[in-house]
Enzyme design. Sequence first.
Site, PDB file in Angstrom:
ATOM      1  CB  CYS A 142      -1.211  -0.087   1.052  1.00  0.00           C
ATOM      2  SG  CYS A 142      -2.528   0.976   0.872  1.00  0.00           S
ATOM      3  CG  HIS A 235      -4.011  -2.771   3.011  1.00  0.00           C
ATOM      4  ND1 HIS A 235      -2.986  -2.640   3.765  1.00  0.00           N
ATOM      5  CD2 HIS A 235      -4.445  -1.385   2.839  1.00  0.00           C
ATOM      6  CE1 HIS A 235      -2.734  -1.533   3.971  1.00  0.00           C
ATOM      7  NE2 HIS A 235      -3.386  -0.873   3.392  1.00  0.00           N
ATOM      8  CD  GLU A 237      -1.998  -6.157   4.575  1.00  0.00           C
ATOM      9  OE1 GLU A 237      -2.001  -4.949   5.120  1.00  0.00           O
ATOM     10  OE2 GLU A 237      -1.623  -6.475   3.456  1.00  0.00           O
ATOM     11  NE  ARG A 249     -10.051   4.873  10.919  1.00  0.00           N
ATOM     12  CZ  ARG A 249      -9.014   4.443  10.100  1.00  0.00           C
ATOM     13  NH1 ARG A 249      -7.997   3.553  10.507  1.00  0.00           N
ATOM     14  NH2 ARG A 249      -9.186   4.560   8.663  1.00  0.00           N
TER      15      ARG A 249
END
Length: 319
Positions: A142, A235, A237, A249
């Site tokens: 990223c 991403h 992962e 968030r």
Amino acid sequence: MPIRIPDALPATAALESENIFVMTEHRAMHQDIRPLQLLLLNLMPTKITTETQILRKLSNTPLQVEVELLQMATHAAKNTAADHLEAFYTTFDAVRDRHFDGLIITGAPVEKLEFEEVDYWPELCAIMEWSKTHVHSTFHICWGAQAGIYYHYGVPKHALPEKAFGVFSHDLVKRTSPLVRGFDDRFWAPHSRFTEVRATDIEAHPDLELIAVSDEAGVYVAKSTDSSNFFVFGHPEYDRETLRAEYDRDVARGEARALPAHYFPGDDPAAAPEATWFSHAQLLYTNWLNYYVYQTTPYDITRAGEKEGADEHGHRSEA
């Protein structure tokens, strides 16, 4: 084969609960083989979460991998306990005289800043320069991928009109690359970023090659032609709930944020997210470790980082 990490690292218990073979330091010391030496530069604020996610991917291979965790000495981490950093992380000064088979540089939530405005940019540049001569192959994720491709090859990042946020469909540009061996022609991967690197800039550079792109999210994977640097702009992962946590968030902060694309069934945030990227994500890490680290790194670790020339499959020829 197992992944070797410190016995008391929080990720150890999480991985063992998933029936992942984690080897203790004590047991590994009594095996007469050389494990791969990997360094994980963790730039994410939620370090324990990121450690666990990446270690999960590294563990599911036939290889024994020893991972050390690296933090920036010039940046004060605010979201991870100081005792965790003290117990499990090292700094660049402590490893600069060593060699590693692989280096992973994570993303960081600083895409809106110019690279030179990031407080630890000089230290990161020093690490990336060091990697040229002390690391066999580096895997950038990223923002780490944007930083790496900018530092090593001068490819700029560009602001997006809105955040690339969700799970997107991708197509393979270079199906013959061992990095994507076993991939379907079309596959899914998460993205979460405000900036992008453009395919035209990568294709115009003689030392880079494009591997996978998305019509919606843009470039996903690129690599250097000598296989020393890999750039993953999403991403892979991420866990099943990571995008939900980021969305919650942002909403809690009062930020206007669209739902993650192609993530919640029926775009219903109350529904359980569908994980559609796990298999390709595992293959991506496994293929990098196997074809571009294990099969090509020198047995003498002090030679890791020597540039002897490589073909497109990562096979190196002796100088």
